[in-house]
Design an enzyme around this catalytic site. Structure first.
Site, mmCIF file in Angstrom:
data_model
loop_
_atom_site.group_PDB
_atom_site.id
_atom_site.type_symbol
_atom_site.label_atom_id
_atom_site.label_comp_id
_atom_site.label_asym_id
_atom_site.label_seq_id
_atom_site.Cartn_x
_atom_site.Cartn_y
_atom_site.Cartn_z
ATOM 1 N N ASP A 45 4.713 92.158 -4.341
ATOM 2 C CA ASP A 45 4.888 90.503 -4.388
ATOM 3 C C ASP A 45 5.581 90.275 -5.713
ATOM 4 O O ASP A 45 6.207 89.291 -5.943
ATOM 5 C CB ASP A 45 3.519 90.065 -4.435
ATOM 6 C CG ASP A 45 2.868 89.880 -3.102
ATOM 7 O OD1 ASP A 45 3.523 90.217 -2.093
ATOM 8 O OD2 ASP A 45 1.487 89.729 -2.969
ATOM 9 N N HIS A 50 10.405 87.905 -8.267
ATOM 10 C CA HIS A 50 11.818 88.431 -9.017
ATOM 11 C C HIS A 50 12.973 87.778 -8.212
ATOM 12 O O HIS A 50 13.929 87.118 -8.606
ATOM 13 C CB HIS A 50 11.929 89.679 -9.274
ATOM 14 C CG HIS A 50 13.090 90.285 -10.044
ATOM 15 N ND1 HIS A 50 13.587 91.498 -10.172
ATOM 16 C CD2 HIS A 50 14.072 89.425 -10.857
ATOM 17 C CE1 HIS A 50 14.721 91.441 -10.901
ATOM 18 N NE2 HIS A 50 14.987 90.134 -11.237
ATOM 19 N N ASN A 126 3.960 81.097 -7.303
ATOM 20 C CA ASN A 126 2.837 81.307 -7.249
ATOM 21 C C ASN A 126 1.954 80.807 -8.190
ATOM 22 O O ASN A 126 1.056 79.850 -7.639
ATOM 23 C CB ASN A 126 2.692 82.975 -7.494
ATOM 24 C CG ASN A 126 2.398 84.001 -6.508
ATOM 25 O OD1 ASN A 126 2.326 83.372 -5.447
ATOM 26 N ND2 ASN A 126 1.961 85.097 -6.976
ATOM 27 N N GLU A 127 2.113 80.658 -9.519
ATOM 28 C CA GLU A 127 1.129 80.029 -10.367
ATOM 29 C C GLU A 127 1.829 79.771 -11.639
ATOM 30 O O GLU A 127 2.927 80.392 -12.146
ATOM 31 C CB GLU A 127 -0.036 80.664 -10.536
ATOM 32 C CG GLU A 127 0.078 81.794 -11.421
ATOM 33 C CD GLU A 127 0.001 83.188 -10.669
ATOM 34 O OE1 GLU A 127 -0.847 83.079 -9.795
ATOM 35 O OE2 GLU A 127 0.790 84.198 -11.190
ATOM 36 N N SER A 162 0.230 79.349 -1.726
ATOM 37 C CA SER A 162 0.676 80.787 -1.578
ATOM 38 C C SER A 162 0.067 81.739 -2.704
ATOM 39 O O SER A 162 -0.219 82.790 -2.365
ATOM 40 C CB SER A 162 2.141 80.939 -1.256
ATOM 41 O OG SER A 162 2.805 80.515 -2.284
ATOM 42 N N THR A 165 -4.144 83.052 -3.529
ATOM 43 C CA THR A 165 -4.825 84.252 -3.465
ATOM 44 C C THR A 165 -4.732 85.365 -4.476
ATOM 45 O O THR A 165 -5.061 86.515 -4.397
ATOM 46 C CB THR A 165 -4.073 85.165 -2.104
ATOM 47 O OG1 THR A 165 -2.864 85.062 -2.166
ATOM 48 C CG2 THR A 165 -4.605 84.224 -0.838
ATOM 49 N N ALA A 166 -3.869 84.929 -5.500
ATOM 50 C CA ALA A 166 -3.427 85.860 -6.801
ATOM 51 C C ALA A 166 -4.643 85.543 -7.814
ATOM 52 O O ALA A 166 -5.799 85.511 -7.702
ATOM 53 C CB ALA A 166 -2.349 85.633 -7.071
ATOM 54 N N ASN A 168 -5.631 82.731 -9.400
ATOM 55 C CA ASN A 168 -6.535 81.782 -8.979
ATOM 56 C C ASN A 168 -7.674 82.393 -8.282
ATOM 57 O O ASN A 168 -8.920 81.933 -8.569
ATOM 58 C CB ASN A 168 -5.755 80.721 -7.959
ATOM 59 C CG ASN A 168 -6.859 79.713 -7.506
ATOM 60 O OD1 ASN A 168 -7.168 78.711 -7.968
ATOM 61 N ND2 ASN A 168 -7.087 80.044 -6.074
#
Length: 267
Positions: A45, A50, A126-127, A162, A165-166, A168
């Protein structure tokens, strides 16, 4: 069909990248590092993040596809041994007269960061996280221009669906399906006492809402946009909202989101 490949740099990913180029050349696909139609990420991921930031100025005109060679490929549809099948699928769909693959669109976060030295804008896949460097941070949180809470703690994580799930998820946030245009705000180790009171749970804001985080003391901070770190000592505020643009992923075969979640966390 113009394509580009970005790999993680380890031996397996590099070998798969070379194999992809060889097969693509035989099928008449055109390598284009400037304006590809499709970007293939080979790795994990982090490699996809990147790839996203490498082509961030061309997001509206590019679709991404991931090949998994890392520990957890949440963005990846394809395994290392499936490179020939992927090239074949891309080749079959390069002719617009044929059945086109499914394109899914995932929401992004748009940030406006105001500093004493100026204002800048960013996009996250992502975040976005905001943390203190020397200790806890003090910040005021407004939602839709109304004061919501005064925060003291380690920081904030604002994620896309998306990205839910990381980081967070590790903070106790909810997993949100990426078809929902929203962002999620999760506190990182908030301090609650008679002076500082916070909601203590994740908040989900829809696409027409926004959140402002105001720095309320002189403090050294670390802003992280996906995998990119920005130290900052003169922050005034950060505005977070769902971006007007979205990121596109090409699906040559079905791979439902909840299957990804099950495979990633339940095995």
């Amino acid at each position: 069909m113009r394509y580009y490949v970005l790999d993680r740099g380890d031996q397996l990913s590099v070998e798969l990248s070379e194999k992809f180029h060889q097969l693509a050349a035989k099928q008449g696909l055109q390598l284009d590092a400037e304006s590809p139609d499709i970007v293939v990420s080979i790795g994990g991921d982090g490699t996809m993040l990147h790839a996203f930031h490498t082509f961030i100025d061309r997001i509206p005109s590019i679709s991404f596809v991931g090949v998994h060679t890392g520990h957890l490929g949440f963005f990846a549809d394809w395994q290392a041994n499936e490179i020939p099948e992927l090239v074949d699928m891309i080749t079959r769909h390069k002719d617009e007269s044929l059945l086109k693959p499914r394109i899914v669109h995932y929401p992004l976060i748009e940030l406006e960061i105001q500093k004493k030295s100026g204002t800048s804008s960013y996009i996250c896949l992502n975040e976005f996280t905001l943390k203190g460097v020397d200790g806890t941070i003090v910040a005021q949180v407004d939602i839709n221009d109304q004061m919501f809470e005064m925060f003291r703690g380690d920081g904030f994580c604002i994620s896309t669906p998306s990205g839910s799930t990381a980081y967070n998820k590790s903070l106790g946030g909810a997993i949100i399906h990426p078809s929902i245009k929203a962002l999620q705000i999760s506190e990182i180790a908030s301090i609650n006492n008679r002076v500082f009171r916070t909601i203590g749970s994740s908040l989900v804001l829809p696409k027409h809402h926004h959140c402002d985080i105001y720095s309320r003391k002189e403090q050294n901070l670390l802003l992280t946009l996906d995998h990119i770190n920005y130290p900052i000592s003169d922050l005034i505020s950060v505005r977070c909202q769902v971006a007007k643009q979205s990121v596109s992923f090409v699906r040559y075969r079905p791979f439902p989101f909840w299957n990804r979640v099950r495979n990633a966390f339940l095995g």
